[in-house]
Design a protein around this motif. Structure first.
Motif, PDB file in Angstrom:
ATOM      1  N   LEU A 101       0.838  -1.203   0.000  1.00 39.37           N
ATOM      2  CA  LEU A 101       0.000   0.000   0.000  1.00 39.37           C
ATOM      3  C   LEU A 101       0.874   1.255   0.000  1.00 39.37           C
ATOM      4  O   LEU A 101       0.690   2.166  -0.811  1.00 39.37           O
ATOM      5  CB  LEU A 101      -0.860   0.024   1.262  1.00 39.37           C
ATOM      6  CG  LEU A 101      -2.341  -0.292   1.116  1.00 39.37           C
ATOM      7  CD1 LEU A 101      -2.993  -0.274   2.485  1.00 39.37           C
ATOM      8  CD2 LEU A 101      -2.985   0.727   0.204  1.00 39.37           C
ATOM      9  N   GLY A 102       1.830   1.255   0.941  1.00 39.91           N
ATOM     10  CA  GLY A 102       2.733   2.393   1.059  1.00 39.91           C
ATOM     11  C   GLY A 102       3.510   2.611  -0.226  1.00 39.91           C
ATOM     12  O   GLY A 102       3.715   3.751  -0.647  1.00 39.91           O
ATOM     13  N   GLY A 103       3.939   1.508  -0.856  1.00 39.48           N
ATOM     14  CA  GLY A 103       4.684   1.615  -2.111  1.00 39.48           C
ATOM     15  C   GLY A 103       3.866   2.293  -3.186  1.00 39.48           C
ATOM     16  O   GLY A 103       4.330   3.214  -3.858  1.00 39.48           O
ATOM     17  N   ALA A 104       2.608   1.853  -3.338  1.00 40.07           N
ATOM     18  CA  ALA A 104       1.758   2.422  -4.379  1.00 40.07           C
ATOM     19  C   ALA A 104       1.501   3.909  -4.121  1.00 40.07           C
ATOM     20  O   ALA A 104       1.474   4.715  -5.049  1.00 40.07           O
ATOM     21  CB  ALA A 104       0.442   1.655  -4.459  1.00 40.07           C
ATOM     22  N   ILE A 105       1.349   4.275  -2.852  1.00 40.16           N
ATOM     23  CA  ILE A 105       1.014   5.678  -2.548  1.00 40.16           C
ATOM     24  C   ILE A 105       2.267   6.554  -2.502  1.00 40.16           C
ATOM     25  O   ILE A 105       2.374   7.530  -3.237  1.00 40.16           O
ATOM     26  CB  ILE A 105       0.237   5.758  -1.211  1.00 40.16           C
ATOM     27  CG1 ILE A 105      -1.131   5.108  -1.402  1.00 40.16           C
ATOM     28  CG2 ILE A 105       0.072   7.209  -0.784  1.00 40.16           C
ATOM     29  CD1 ILE A 105      -1.881   4.857  -0.133  1.00 40.16           C
ATOM     30  N   CYS A 106       3.242   6.160  -1.651  1.00 37.14           N
ATOM     31  CA  CYS A 106       4.413   7.021  -1.479  1.00 37.14           C
ATOM     32  C   CYS A 106       5.304   7.024  -2.713  1.00 37.14           C
ATOM     33  O   CYS A 106       5.916   8.043  -3.035  1.00 37.14           O
ATOM     34  CB  CYS A 106       5.244   6.569  -0.291  1.00 37.14           C
ATOM     35  SG  CYS A 106       4.341   6.570   1.231  1.00 37.14           S
ATOM     36  N   ALA A 107       5.441   5.868  -3.385  1.00 38.85           N
ATOM     37  CA  ALA A 107       6.375   5.803  -4.505  1.00 38.85           C
ATOM     38  C   ALA A 107       5.654   5.834  -5.844  1.00 38.85           C
ATOM     39  O   ALA A 107       6.292   5.819  -6.895  1.00 38.85           O
ATOM     40  CB  ALA A 107       7.214   4.529  -4.410  1.00 38.85           C
ATOM     41  N   GLY A 108       4.325   5.854  -5.842  1.00 40.98           N
ATOM     42  CA  GLY A 108       3.588   5.913  -7.098  1.00 40.98           C
ATOM     43  C   GLY A 108       2.802   7.194  -7.228  1.00 40.98           C
ATOM     44  O   GLY A 108       3.059   8.015  -8.100  1.00 40.98           O
TER      45      GLY A 108
END
Lengths: 265, 197
Positions: B158-165
């Protein structure tokens, strides 16, 4: 980096930087596959001694870095220690279940982090950027564009730091320090955008200037610094091999714990 | 300088990517200790912001829009973190390369033609998957209690999709508005259409 490295005469500075980088990378693979807790304990001790002997930082800085590294290592193991699976339970408190197995695994993970951090610190404290990138071009045949790109980018770091201070001051003057999640998001965004926009503009201008002077448009080129090999490289390989083998031998001779295989991949 | 139409990275692209990566590398280095302080709570809450570690790859790809930008960006950011003596040491370089590679694959899957929010989020998501590959070898994952493992995976993806996407997509969008992004973009069809008018 240059300013915080106290004594650059130490022999680790004279090792071929690419060679040092490759060896330290290879060590990383070695300790990633070790799952014997005793080996890790001994290796951690030996690398700590090596770090203290060869690092290029001042004594005070290296002391605090060790403390920081220890802190990070301890906490990289907490999740495994508290929540890992195991049958011989030592301690139970709501969701936290500490068992012998999870404790051993957690310690191994913590030691891995410790060793990798020490390796990183040895590398970072004894490498100067200019010889490092020159060596990458000459020994590892990294394309000139990439290596000089990195060098040019490194020169921009002080400017970035200065800019960061300016932005902070500008925001302070305008009273932009509000609290709350939304304000924090806005603040991160504002910092990031200002820093990024300025950096991109500066990088683009630099690249245009370099190409205007026909940088890397011809095939052959010469180098101001020629990075070669020396006896130090042999000595370095010897020391590293001794440390690694020493770790394995000591763990065979003086096993400190009964755990010789704690992680299954 | 002429804006080249080729899809190879030219000097401007490389320099811009590396400088952007350095900005993020610096942020990683500054964020690192803060992150390490949050870690001990053990409930994997730190995984929610873990995504910031994959940001350089998707950001570079969204900005430069050429093959290799994501990999170069993430690898350079990781390299910078190692050279600044970041916590975790040499392993960060490997994390960077693998995360960059995974982010890159998503853009490659669309032949570097689609740079929308959803593709960016997928790319951040892929970066998170990349980080799990190394975690698996490291031993962070094997043998964690089931609920804790699932919590960690869900939070990080989740964090990857939001913070890094999503976040880099917002940043790049803003940079487009500021007129900074088109300094480094390859010429597009629309640019030629403008000339023909």
């Amino acid at each position: 980096m240059g300013e915080i490295q106290g004594n650059t005469d130490k022999w680790f500075f004279k090792i071929n930087p690419s060679f040092k980088f490759l060896i330290i990378d290879a060590l990383f693979i070695v300790y990633l596959v070790v799952s014997n807790l005793n080996t890790m304990i001994w290796a951690a001790c030996l690398f700590l001694i090596l770090y203290l002997a060869v690092n290029g930082f001042s004594a005070r800085l290296s002391f605090w870095l060790i403390i920081l590294t220890l802190w990070v290592s301890v906490f990289s193991s907490t999740a495994m220690i508290f929540f890992g699976q195991g049958t011989h339970v030592l301690f139970r408190w709501y969701l936290v279940v500490i068992s012998e197995e999870s404790l051993a695994r957690g310690t191994l993970i913590g030691l891995r982090t410790f060793i990798f951090s020490l390796l990183g610190l040895i590398m970072a404290s004894t490498s100067r950027p200019v010889p490092f990138f020159y060596s990458l071009m000459q020994q590892l045949r990294v394309p000139v564009k990439y290596a000089y790109g990195c060098l040019a980018a490194f020169r921009m770091l002080p400017m970035m730091a200065e800019e960061f201070v300016h932005i902070r001051q500008a925001m302070k003057v305008r009273g932009l320090r509000q609290k709350g999640i939304k304000a924090m998001y806005e603040r991160i965004k504002r910092y990031a955008l200002a820093m990024l926009a300025q950096s991109i503009r500066r990088a683009q201008r630099t690249a245009v200037a370099m190409e205007a002077k026909r940088f890397s448009m011809t095939e052959s080129r010469t180098y101001y610094y020629e990075i070669g090999w020396s006896r130090m490289d042999l000595l370095f390989s010897g020391v590293i091999v001794a440390v690694v083998i020493g770790g394995f031998l000591l763990s065979g001779w003086f096993p400190l714990t009964p755990y010789t295989h704690v992680i299954d991949h | 300088m002429s804006k080249s139409t080729s899809r190879k990275l030219n000097l401007t692209d490389i320099l811009v990517t590396i400088v952007v990566a350095l900005v993020f590398g610096l942020v990683f280095r500054l964020l690192g200790p803060v992150y390490d302080l949050v870690k001990p709570f053990g409930l994997q809450l730190d995984q929610l912001i873990y995504g910031f570690w994959f940001i350089a790859g998707p950001f570079a790809a969204l900005l430069i829009r050429k093959p290799g930008a994501a990999l170069l960006g993430e690898a350079a950011a990781a390299m910078a973190e190692v050279l600044f003596g970041g916590s975790g040491g040499i392993i960060n370089f490997y994390y960077g390369v693998v995360q960059g590679l995974f982010s890159e694959l998503i853009f490659a899957a669309w032949h570097y033609r689609k740079f929308t929010l959803s593709v960016a989020m997928l790319s951040g998501f892929a970066g998170a998957i990349g980080s799990f590959v190394i975690d698996l070898f490291y031993g962070y994952l094997a043998d964690l209690a089931g609920w804790n493992l699932i919590l960690s995976i869900v939070f990080r993806l989740l964090g990857g999709a939001i913070c890094a996407g999503a976040f880099p997509a917002v940043l790049v969008k803003a940079l487009e508005k500021m007129g900074v992004a088109n300094l480094v973009r390859p010429v597009s069809k629309e640019d030629y259409d403008v000339l023909n008018k």
